[in-house]
Design an enzyme around this catalytic site. Structure first.
Site, PDB file in Angstrom:
ATOM      1  N   GLU A  43      -0.334  -2.483-127.812  1.00 11.29           N
ATOM      2  CA  GLU A  43       1.210  -2.953-127.761  1.00 11.29           C
ATOM      3  C   GLU A  43       1.956  -1.309-128.164  1.00 11.29           C
ATOM      4  O   GLU A  43       1.402  -0.768-129.226  1.00 11.29           O
ATOM      5  CB  GLU A  43       1.104  -4.097-128.674  1.00 11.29           C
ATOM      6  CG  GLU A  43       2.758  -3.972-129.073  1.00 11.29           C
ATOM      7  CD  GLU A  43       2.674  -5.041-130.641  1.00 11.29           C
ATOM      8  OE1 GLU A  43       3.972  -5.632-130.608  1.00 11.29           O
ATOM      9  OE2 GLU A  43       1.920  -4.928-131.360  1.00 11.29           O
ATOM     10  N   LYS A 116       7.368 -11.418-125.872  1.00  9.54           N
ATOM     11  CA  LYS A 116       6.665 -11.638-126.805  1.00  9.54           C
ATOM     12  C   LYS A 116       7.677 -12.618-127.136  1.00  9.54           C
ATOM     13  O   LYS A 116       8.779 -12.701-127.878  1.00  9.54           O
ATOM     14  CB  LYS A 116       6.483 -10.264-127.511  1.00  9.54           C
ATOM     15  CG  LYS A 116       6.260 -11.116-129.195  1.00  9.54           C
ATOM     16  CD  LYS A 116       5.880  -9.548-130.121  1.00  9.54           C
ATOM     17  CE  LYS A 116       5.208  -9.898-131.376  1.00  9.54           C
ATOM     18  NZ  LYS A 116       5.225  -8.292-131.885  1.00  9.54           N
ATOM     19  N   CYS A 153       0.858  -9.627-129.417  1.00  4.64           N
ATOM     20  CA  CYS A 153       0.356  -9.309-131.004  1.00  4.64           C
ATOM     21  C   CYS A 153       0.766 -10.695-132.400  1.00  4.64           C
ATOM     22  O   CYS A 153       0.328 -11.479-132.145  1.00  4.64           O
ATOM     23  CB  CYS A 153       1.227  -8.118-131.465  1.00  4.64           C
ATOM     24  SG  CYS A 153       0.803  -7.793-133.077  1.00  4.64           S
TER      25      CYS A 153
END
Length: 286
Positions: A43, A116, A153
């Site tokens: 990431e 995200k 993540c």
């Protein structure tokens, strides 16, 4: 027999943008030379993990997808080696900012962007200052003869993310990550939980999982932060078939027989026996 070869990259990323992109590019080349078809960098690999602090000057790091240096570099490599790369970058879209993935196909073209969905906010991981929650919804991508799902993540802690992508047809799940020490508790090591959560996604959805993390101590901002690596690849049973510890730099490469995984997935009955009419509580915010 339908085989797919995947790779996870692990390396320190505390340098400047040019140095980090160069280091990642070297590992992409190494993975491609080992036969990897889909290659996962960590990431926000273009720089140190800047979300340790809240500093409005750091918004200058964000770029539109078509101008992002890490994305442009990965496009060039994808085309050169004929590989697919989910490339993580800090995205600016007008006045809005996102933690995003540009999904790059083996021709070097951008298939689309995933933003995200779950944004953390806590000591050392103050991402809500920088990123809006993603507005793309979960996404899957048809590449290299399969369909993959990519979370980012904090998404990896949510079984809903994995299951949604599996229901959208994903056969392999990918999670680029930047995670390490917890500034509020020096004795807390989440690396075991981090792995187990994603191994659980592999088991519950009966499909391989690939996770890439950074390593090393980054000193920028308000004190040191140690990133613990432990990048890994699991098979459809959740077994670790390739894994690093906390300090190795390199590539993890593994080949899967997707037809075999499909057979197991059908045989386990996890999707056959779902009861969606009972799951309404999952969508209630109370």
């Amino acid at each position: 027999m339908t085989n797919i070869c995947v790779a996870a990259l692990q390396l320190p990323l505390g340098g400047d943008e040019q140095s980090n992109i160069y280091a990642v590019s070297g590992l992409v080349a190494e993975a491609a030379e080992q036969g990897a078809q889909i290659i996962l960098p960590p990431e926000l690999f273009a720089g140190p993990y800047f979300c340790k602090i809240e500093d409005e000057a750091l918004f200058a790091l964000a770029q539109p997808v078509g101008e992002s240096a890490p994305v442009l570099a990965m496009q060039k490599l994808a085309k050169q080696y004929g590989v697919a790369i989910p490339a993580s970058f800090f995205e600016r879209d007008g006045p809005h900012h996102y933690n995003s993935i540009a999904m790059i196909d083996p021709d070097g073209e951008i298939m689309g962007v995933y933003r995200k969905s779950h944004i953390p906010d806590g000591p050392g991981y103050e991402e809500k200052f920088y990123f809006r929650p993603g507005n793309t919804g979960f996404k899957t991508w048809d590449v290299c003869g399969t369909r993959i799902g990519v979370g980012i993540c904090w998404d990896q802690w949510y079984p809903e993310t994995a299951r949604a992508m599996a229901l959208m047809g994903a056969e392999i799940l990918f999670y680029p990550t930047a995670i390490g020490s917890e500034p509020y508790d020096a004795d807390l090591d989440t690396s075991r939980m981090w792995r187990r959560a994603m191994q659980g996604h592999a088991v519950s959805n009966c499909m391989p999982v690939v996770a890439s993390n950074r390593i090393g101590i980054e000193t920028e901002g308000n004190g040191d932060q140690a990133f613990y690596g432990h990048s890994f690849i699991t098979n459809e049973w959740g077994d670790l078939v390739a894994a690093y510890g906390s300090d190795e730099t390199g590539v993890l490469v593994e080949t899967f027989d997707l037809e075999e995984a499909r057979k197991h997935r059908a045989g386990m009955g996890f999707f056959r026996d779902r009861r969606p009419e009972l799951y309404g509580r999952l969508a209630e915010d109370k």
